[in-house]
Design a protein around this motif. Structure first.
Motif, short mmCIF file in Angstrom:
data_model
loop_
_atom_site.label_atom_id
_atom_site.label_comp_id
_atom_site.label_asym_id
_atom_site.label_seq_id
_atom_site.Cartn_x
_atom_site.Cartn_y
_atom_site.Cartn_z
N GLN A 1 -67.38 73.52 -40.11
CA GLN A 1 -66.24 74.21 -39.48
C GLN A 1 -66.68 74.88 -38.17
OE1 GLN A 1 -63.16 74.48 -39.77
NE2 GLN A 1 -62.44 76.54 -39.26
N MET A 2 -67.82 75.56 -38.21
CA MET A 2 -68.33 76.23 -36.99
C MET A 2 -68.57 75.22 -35.88
SD MET A 2 -70.94 78.49 -39.24
CE MET A 2 -72.06 79.24 -38.07
N ASN A 3 -69.12 74.08 -36.24
CA ASN A 3 -69.41 73.05 -35.23
C ASN A 3 -68.14 72.47 -34.63
OD1 ASN A 3 -72.09 72.31 -34.32
ND2 ASN A 3 -72.58 72.20 -36.49
N ARG A 4 -67.12 72.28 -35.47
CA ARG A 4 -65.84 71.78 -34.94
C ARG A 4 -65.25 72.77 -33.93
NH1 ARG A 4 -64.99 69.73 -40.12
NH2 ARG A 4 -64.04 71.67 -40.86
N LEU A 5 -65.32 74.05 -34.27
CA LEU A 5 -64.80 75.07 -33.35
C LEU A 5 -65.61 75.12 -32.06
CD1 LEU A 5 -64.15 77.83 -36.01
CD2 LEU A 5 -62.37 76.73 -34.63
N ALA B 1 -73.86 74.88 -22.05
CA ALA B 1 -74.96 74.41 -22.91
C ALA B 1 -74.62 74.79 -24.35
CB ALA B 1 -76.29 75.03 -22.49
N ARG B 2 -75.28 74.14 -25.27
CA ARG B 2 -74.80 74.22 -26.65
C ARG B 2 -75.93 74.08 -27.65
NH1 ARG B 2 -70.50 71.40 -29.42
NH2 ARG B 2 -70.77 72.09 -31.59
N CYS B 3 -75.89 74.88 -28.69
CA CYS B 3 -76.85 74.74 -29.77
C CYS B 3 -76.06 75.02 -31.06
CB CYS B 3 -77.98 75.73 -29.54
SG CYS B 3 -79.15 75.84 -30.84
N GLY B 4 -75.44 73.99 -31.61
CA GLY B 4 -74.60 74.14 -32.80
C GLY B 4 -73.44 75.07 -32.51
#
Ligand code: PMP
Length: 454
Positions: A350-354, A376-379
């Motif tokens: 769910q966190m990753n979808r958001l 930039a992104r880390c999960g």
């Protein structure tokens, strides 16, 4: 190289700041009164960096639940800071709150194990893949203890950190590579008469040649590293970096400590499990027990054995580790509830979808405004980086940091009902965050960016 300017005009930034400040102060009489009432707190706050946020007087939070905050004046905020990761799973997740309430009448601090202890060890081993664990109270302490154990196990004096990294208030990590290329204490560091560079080496992140050279004399006990640097904007590892880091440390007999305090955002087993890293030691704090003060440090069979042997060889030995509240029944209850019921595969999905939605929305805003920045992104961790391309090391991260612009952006977002992490542009998605909150963040950012670029 990184452009000189961040792509917005200083005059527009100043105008937005003045407007946001007037709105903040004009609509928060109780917040202002609270600041005046705190006469016996140093700087008026319980922890000094609370005055370093973007706000003219500190925001005082009356209620935090899920991903929503309400201040003492009744203003509500969508919270993407989440206590700078301590509340990664939302404020007061119900299973943790219930476990704390149960434990409150069964013992808070006994300096002895509770029945949860063995189970917590099993949960940590299953999740993070290392066989032996200890509990500390902060990630700072967990790092300090792990570094001490690494030195005791290897018999070597030095450690190595990456330039620009932050691992908590661990004295010996407050070193950096200066403009002249020399390693020394961070120039702004107060109250530190020792030359920390005597025992700490520093090399740029992503620079395997420099790492090789720094480990060659085999005096370095341990490399401490975040798998992604998250405290100076966000610096991702380049392809092959982690493989090289592991191979070089192994070849020189140096232990590898992976600090996952922030990168726990990646997945249930941290960046380590998602990307198959093989650390000798592992640290996580902040969110690991759902927001109560607890941290964990783990080690391989080999490190445990060498540490044990070092202790057997020194029967009079004193570990120099501990702190009375570490491993308390309260921490164990919260760790158990958080690991079993909160930080689940489903929560991370769910966190990753958001975070996907957040990343796409923010990238769209930047591209519409033609700003030379990127996301930039880390999960579940999303960062707006004020440079056109991915950063490779701490020096580039420093050059992409514009404190006045960042503070203005944060305050302008705050008066629009959105809180992001202070000091750089970090946003987290928790399992309690709603899609509507993400859309509010993107809309508020669009609004602020439009004001900045005109
Ligand atoms: N390690 C990392 C990677 C961190 O980001 C931090 C804090 N931001 C710490 C350790 C220290 O955590 P604490 O402040 O809870 O001691």
């Amino acid at each position: 190289s990184i452009p000189d300017g961040p792509g917005v005009s200083p005059a527009r930034t100043a105008a937005l700041r003045a407007e946001a400040e007037a709105l903040y102060l004009g609509t928060r009489p109780k917040t202002r009164a609270a600041a005046e009432a705190a006469a016996h707190l140093l700087d008026g706050v319980p922890m000094h960096w609370m005055v370093d946020w973007s706000t003219p007087v500190p925001l005082v939070i009356a209620q935090a639940s899920g991903a929503r905050l309400v201040d003492v004046d009744g203003h509500a905020y969508d919270d993407f800071c989440l206590g700078d990761t301590a509340s990664l799973f939302g404020h007061g997740p119900a299973p943790v709150a219930q476990a704390l309430a149960r434990q409150a009448t069964a013992g808070l601090a006994t300096m002895l194990p509770s029945p949860d202890a063995a189970l917590v060890g099993d949960l940590l081993a299953a999740r993070f893949g290392l066989p032996y664990w200890q509990i500390a109270t902060t990630a700072t302490d967990a790092n300090r203890f792990a570094l001490r154990a690494a030195r005791a196990a290897t018999g070597r004096p030095r450690i190595l950190v990456f330039d620009g990294a932050y691992h908590g208030a661990v004295d010996e990590t407050f070193v950096e590579i200066g403009p002249d290329g020399r390693v020394g204490n961070r120039p702004a560091l107060m109250g530190e008469p020792r030359d920390l560079a005597t025992l700490t080496r520093v090399v740029p992140f992503n620079d395997l040649d420099a790492l090789e050279a720094a480990l060659a004399d085999r005096t370095v006990a341990c490399v401490i590293a975040e798998p992604v640097m998250t405290n100076c904007a966000m610096v991702l590892p380049q392809p092959g970096f982690h493989e090289g880091l592991r191979e070089i440390t192994r070849r020189h007999g140096t232990l590898l400590l992976i600090d996952e305090t922030h990168t726990l955002s990646t997945g249930p087993g941290g960046y380590t499990r998602t990307h198959g890293l093989e650390p000798d030691m592992f640290v996580a704090g902040k969110a690991v027990a759902g927001g109560i003060p607890a941290a964990v440090w783990g080690m391989t069979e080999d490190v445990a054995e060498r540490f044990r042997t070092a202790r057997i060889n020194r029967p009079d030995g004193h570990s120099g580790m501990g702190t009375t509240l570490s491993g308390s029944p309260l921490q164990l209850a919260a760790l158990r509830a958080n690991l079993e019921e909160v930080a689940t595969e489903a929560a991370y999905a769910q966190m990753n979808r958001l975070a996907d939605r957040m990343e796409a929305g923010l990238a769209q805003v930047l591209s519409e405004a033609r700003l030379p920045w990127h996301v930039a992104r880390c999960g579940a961790r999303v960062e707006v980086v004020r440079a056109p391309f991915p950063l490779t090391d701490g020096r580039q991260a420093k050059a992409a940091h514009y404190p006045a612009l960042e503070a203005t952006t944060h305050l302008a977002l705050l008066v629009r009902g959105v809180l992001i992490s202070p000091f750089h542009d970090m946003m987290l998605a928790s399992p309690a965050t709603s899609q509507a909150q993400v859309d509010n963040l993107v809309a508020a950012t669009r609004n602020v960016v439009e004001r900045l670029v005109g």
